[in-house]
Write an enzyme that holds these catalytic residues in place. Structure first.
Site, PDB file in Angstrom:
ATOM      1  N   LYS A 111       0.697  -1.029   0.044  1.00 57.23           N
ATOM      2  CA  LYS A 111       0.006   0.162   0.013  1.00 57.23           C
ATOM      3  C   LYS A 111       0.832   1.413   0.112  1.00 57.23           C
ATOM      4  O   LYS A 111       0.540   2.319  -0.758  1.00 57.23           O
ATOM      5  CB  LYS A 111      -0.783   0.163   1.139  1.00 57.23           C
ATOM      6  CG  LYS A 111      -2.216  -1.035   1.129  1.00 57.23           C
ATOM      7  CD  LYS A 111      -2.878  -1.342   2.326  1.00 57.23           C
ATOM      8  CE  LYS A 111      -3.840  -2.633   2.194  1.00 57.23           C
ATOM      9  NZ  LYS A 111      -4.043  -3.089   3.464  1.00 57.23           N
ATOM     10  N   GLN A 155      -5.044  -2.234   9.699  1.00 60.11           N
ATOM     11  CA  GLN A 155      -4.716  -3.597   8.720  1.00 60.11           C
ATOM     12  C   GLN A 155      -5.484  -4.626   9.691  1.00 60.11           C
ATOM     13  O   GLN A 155      -4.996  -4.779  10.862  1.00 60.11           O
ATOM     14  CB  GLN A 155      -3.042  -3.639   8.496  1.00 60.11           C
ATOM     15  CG  GLN A 155      -2.816  -5.133   7.809  1.00 60.11           C
ATOM     16  CD  GLN A 155      -3.297  -4.819   6.235  1.00 60.11           C
ATOM     17  OE1 GLN A 155      -3.216  -3.965   5.738  1.00 60.11           O
ATOM     18  NE2 GLN A 155      -3.820  -6.098   5.940  1.00 60.11           N
ATOM     19  N   ASP A 178     -11.870   2.443   3.744  1.00 59.38           N
ATOM     20  CA  ASP A 178     -12.322   1.012   3.880  1.00 59.38           C
ATOM     21  C   ASP A 178     -13.742   0.915   3.524  1.00 59.38           C
ATOM     22  O   ASP A 178     -13.941  -0.021   2.831  1.00 59.38           O
ATOM     23  CB  ASP A 178     -11.671   0.286   4.810  1.00 59.38           C
ATOM     24  CG  ASP A 178     -10.464  -0.516   4.569  1.00 59.38           C
ATOM     25  OD1 ASP A 178     -10.189  -0.636   3.429  1.00 59.38           O
ATOM     26  OD2 ASP A 178     -10.032  -0.777   5.633  1.00 59.38           O
TER      27      ASP A 178
END
Lengths: 351, 351
Positions: A111, A155, A178
């Protein structure tokens, strides 16, 4: 094991579809086996799903997620540069990693690289696995009020002693790139409401359909799997675009029969080669979200990655299909970058 | 017209399913007609949906919503009385009515009566139709902080100059007994999350299925209509109980064919007699949320009420069916009382 993989794929904050697999699927598979004499889903570790595996008729169009993701990253890089030039703002993404799982470290690293490549600033916090929930919350709170951060991502999975729901809910809804916050999912489900962010993997699936000109309105769509992060939001997104959706899951008695009615199939269950050619309507468009390691003695690593869909068989029946790897996988990070850019634009009122 | 009706039915804060009908249904009906030579949905104002209408074979079990709602109201009255005796708390429901629509006034009056009958305190605010949004918000804010109020309901529709989304979002999530808040809907959609309240009408549908012992797990369920207040939450609820759901709506090309696959059908579109006997799988369980006035010269009022489902035909094919009126209708207010009681129990930590 998924935890030892180092691949160019991740759900934006999750690591592998195998986590999406409810235990009941095994039961369903057994049922399916008994039910159908001709279609036998292979064991988890089987090598190929079809005797013609290596001589697949590739009449289906291959939906090239790697190429599309590259195009999207280039578009984002252009927009990031304009934003910097015009208002001096650089979009920022903060990633919080707790613990030292190898797979999670790889995803976070990927990422970070993806951010750098398009000019998005990335901020990383690495906490030891025995950190307290409060420490994680403290960092989230800091990023929530930091004006240089436009997206926050924790995460997953988190260490077991932490309450994932509490932690995810503490991310400001304006920075929840997200899109996992229930408020976002609720807005996704409701007519006349718009989510601030669409979860990255299902957004990537839709983007592939759009960029390949697949008509959605009025089509039958079957989503296999109903996870919070892929299956359910994918079904809601298809529904918003006026597809007629059915959701197939571990308790579905006749998944093959239902799936065969679909013009569009999205599979996200994490079972290697579950969806056989016989499950597909001729001409269907197939989006395969699964990424499953299976043993492969011929591969130097001892395994290779396959999707939920038996690719070779799908190529013979479908009109278009995503490969694994190189299909949905690369789209997820591209959509994370897209969500981060959108967030920065919204916060700074850029059209 | 729905606005002149005075019936024992309402969505908890809405007035008639006819509001749920998207304009595209007419188009779908036309398509359906062309497609099927034997099944012709009747025009909106037709009297009966079957030539055998008056001599229906009632082999199907009639799901008696009136009776079940009465039982539920009695159960609630018992719990309200115990709560009062044990901790001296009386559950309270506040209803805000803006304007002077006759139908809305009737629904509000019915809710008030229903509250009184079970011992729930009701608080009513009537504002003139030309009130400002701020005035409504001020009253909501007052009820949000009033400890004697456990549920707040704004009677819809609101005057056009008001922003419904703003107003509904201002209701404290802990007192949103309608369950329309996107956070509630999001939790309903997500595995591992629980909504604080379930919207009353779909909750009533599920309660009927439960109390009649209808198995849901593993069954095919079709929901016709996808409104925020009935269709979508009903589909999510069925899904939570492990049914395999399909959502049929105005863009669905073959609603009859899909509906015929269902073991459980919930229809909530507001089109009189849309669902014919031929749409149903023999033995299906049919929950009819529609309540549609159709012309009836033989009725002293000049109209009568029918559901979305052709009742007489359904009785011949289904194993169980809800009548209209007397099916889902009475359940909605019972569920509103149930949500208000639950809210009071949660706020006061009563088991």
């Amino acid at each position: 094991m998924a935890s030892s993989l180092s691949v160019d794929f991740s759900y934006s904050s999750y690591s592998s579809t195998s986590r999406l697999l409810p235990f009941q699927w095994q039961k369903t598979l057994t049922l399916t086996r008994r039910r159908s004499a001709t279609v036998r889903p292979p064991p988890r570790s089987s090598f190929a799903c079809s005797p013609v595996a290596m001589s697949a008729n590739t009449s289906a169009k291959i939906i090239d997620g790697k190429l599309i993701a590259k195009q999207i990253r280039e578009e984002i890089a252009g927009e990031v540069a304009s934003m910097m030039n015009e208002i001096g703002i650089v979009p920022g993404l903060a990633v919080i990693l707790v613990g030292s799982r190898k797979d999670s470290q790889t995803y976070v690293r990927n990422k970070k690289k993806a951010c750098e490549a398009v000019g998005i600033m990335s901020y990383e916090v690495n906490l030891p696995g025995d950190s307290t929930e409060e420490e994680v919350l403290k960092h989230i709170s800091g990023f929530n009020s930091d004006p240089s951060v436009h997206g926050i991502l924790v995460q997953l999975p988190l260490p077991r002693h932490m309450n994932e729901e509490n932690i995810l809910n503490s991310i400001s809804i304006e920075k929840d790139v997200d899109g996992f916050h229930p408020l976002n999912i609720g807005r996704l489900a409701m007519q006349g409401r718009d989510p601030l962010f669409i979860p990255c993997t299902p957004k990537g699936c839709m983007e592939l359909l759009h960029r390949y000109g697949v008509e959605i309105k009025g089509k039958r769509a079957v989503v296999i799997g109903r996870s919070n992060i892929v299956g359910m939001p994918a079904a809601l997104l298809l529904q918003r675009e006026n597809a007629t959706i059915s959701m197939v899951h571990s308790y579905t008695k006749n998944p093959e029969e239902i799936t065969r009615q679909a013009d569009i199939v999205i599979s996200a269950v994490g079972v290697a080669n579950l969806v056989r050619g016989s499950w597909l309507k001729p001409g269907a468009v197939v989006i395969d979200v699964g990424i499953n390691p299976i043993n492969d003695a011929e591969d130097p690593r001892g395994y290779r990655l396959v999707g939920d869909v038996c690719y070779e068989e799908a190529c013979e029946v479908a009109s278009a299909v995503t490969p694994v790897p190189g299909g949905v996988g690369p789209m997820t990070i591209a959509m994370l970058l897209s969500n981060t850019l959108s967030s920065a634009k919204r916060i700074h009122k850029v059209e």
